[in-house]
Design an enzyme around this catalytic site. Sequence first.
Site, PDB file in Angstrom:
ATOM      1  N   ARG A  97      -2.139   7.233  -6.290  1.00  0.00           N
ATOM      2  CA  ARG A  97      -2.764   7.411  -4.791  1.00  0.00           C
ATOM      3  C   ARG A  97      -4.274   7.635  -4.778  1.00  0.00           C
ATOM      4  O   ARG A  97      -4.906   8.030  -5.575  1.00  0.00           O
ATOM      5  CB  ARG A  97      -1.912   8.475  -4.150  1.00  0.00           C
ATOM      6  N   GLU A 126      -0.777  -8.353   5.400  1.00  0.00           N
ATOM      7  CA  GLU A 126      -0.334  -8.455   6.801  1.00  0.00           C
ATOM      8  C   GLU A 126      -1.871  -8.585   7.707  1.00  0.00           C
ATOM      9  O   GLU A 126      -1.849  -8.541   8.810  1.00  0.00           O
ATOM     10  CB  GLU A 126       0.243  -7.334   7.217  1.00  0.00           C
ATOM     11  N   CYS A 157       0.770  -0.961  -0.108  1.00  0.00           N
ATOM     12  CA  CYS A 157       0.046  -0.029   0.072  1.00  0.00           C
ATOM     13  C   CYS A 157       0.866   1.136   0.190  1.00  0.00           C
ATOM     14  O   CYS A 157       1.338   1.538  -0.998  1.00  0.00           O
ATOM     15  CB  CYS A 157      -1.000  -0.011   1.191  1.00  0.00           C
ATOM     16  N   HIS A 163      -3.122  -5.179   1.326  1.00  0.00           N
ATOM     17  CA  HIS A 163      -2.595  -5.388   3.002  1.00  0.00           C
ATOM     18  C   HIS A 163      -2.248  -6.718   3.368  1.00  0.00           C
ATOM     19  O   HIS A 163      -3.381  -7.274   3.828  1.00  0.00           O
ATOM     20  CB  HIS A 163      -3.197  -4.695   3.840  1.00  0.00           C
TER      21      HIS A 163
END
Lengths: 291, 191
Positions: free
Chosen positions: B105, B170, B78, B168
């Site tokens: 972005r 994670e 990201c 993401h």
Amino acid sequence: MSDNRYELNKNLAQMLKGGVIMDVTTPEQAKIAEAAGACAVMALERIPADIRAAGGVSRMSDPAMISGIQESVSIPVMAKCRIGHFAEAQILQAIEIDYIDESEVLSPADDVYHINKRDFKVPFVCGARDLGEALRRINEGASMIRTKGEPGTGDIVQAVRHMRRMQAEISRVSSMREDELFEAAKEYQVPFELIQYVHKNKKLPVVNFAAGGVATPADAALMMQLGAEGVFVGSGIFKSGEPEKRAAAIVKAVTNYDDPALLAELSKNLGEAMVGINENEIQLIMEERGK
Amino acid sequence: MRIGILAVQGAFEEHRSVLQSLGADTILLRQKSDIGTLDGLILPGGESTVQGKLLKDLHMLDPLKEMINNGLPVLATCAGLILLADKISNDENTWFGTLPVLVKRNAYGRQLGSFYYKGDVGDISDFNMTFIRAPYIESVSNNVDVIATAYDHIVGVRYKNQIGLAFHPELAEDNRIHQYFLDAINSYLFT
């Protein structure tokens, strides 16, 4: 609100961690905050110190003013609505705000009920003084918590009190026997499942920031060392002598909160800090709003 | 094996807990003196403007950039992808600029545009991708491999020692991408 949306909203709060969220009243201030390293800005017409000075009823800001700030920066933009004022929250959702702060800084619109935040797609952050308040707000759908502190005072004592109390209560619940959790749920006036989560994970189910009275890099470092995952700075920046410099220093202090030598460097020559008011000098206690 | 995780702002703890569960040694990089020798680098999610500024102010941008150019394996997610990109279509800043892609972005808009998407990431199938105010990749140079797409946009690339993801991993409760990253370091796939 679907579970998915709630998870995504908690995820956004995770991305803000280790960052500083700054109160701004104009697009120019928002740009200064972004350039100084704010991870988000809180758009409002008057910062808490001025709300306190002006008195009277304090409401959601003009959507045109908030939109102006949304257009001026690329970082997330938050805005405040009054406690219990779900129509203000609906308006903020309609302008696609990134986070709503159902905030005790504004005059409460409802002295019994908070907003049913589960009805909304946009995320909410709420203030709390202890574990019970935090979990009640989470049960209502908040996806981020901050300490209440005492906004607009430049006095850190209440934020410290709230963060310590919350951490102490989390430790207490974590160390209970499982059969004691039912009684704990009753004591804290929250659902059993949330107490069970705290017991198992030794933390709140959402991100927890410090807010209310942060005025210096040392204040920010203190709150981080006490367990905050990030910091809101309201009046502390734009009520000080050199906002840019102070804002950038507080950002760095949050990243390196455990390095006193660096904190000493960051604290040098920041100009005048906001004057501040002591606890026993204030008439209006905002932290008492919304329990 | 020592994996550095950029820890100036954002969701670095989440990466650390996945890597620790896989048995890797991790070091949080908060300032230049933390860097030392690294076998891999994680650039986590957060706000790229904040991370980029702090990388510069805390004197970590140049040393890490040199290490990446010298082959240090990087997994960027990201905001991390934005830090690696050599061009950003809606921002005049660039940071490391070591990954030859054009990134946009906040490409899906504000928080109401955040979403989950299940899809393949390279050889890893059915990965739950989490997009939070995410970027996507508008175009890539010839020698960049596209490893993931979502709704016809490029959301994952591999270029030499660099993996850039718009989402993401994670947050997925699925450690396959981190495991792949560690395996690739161990088997010198990046060199």
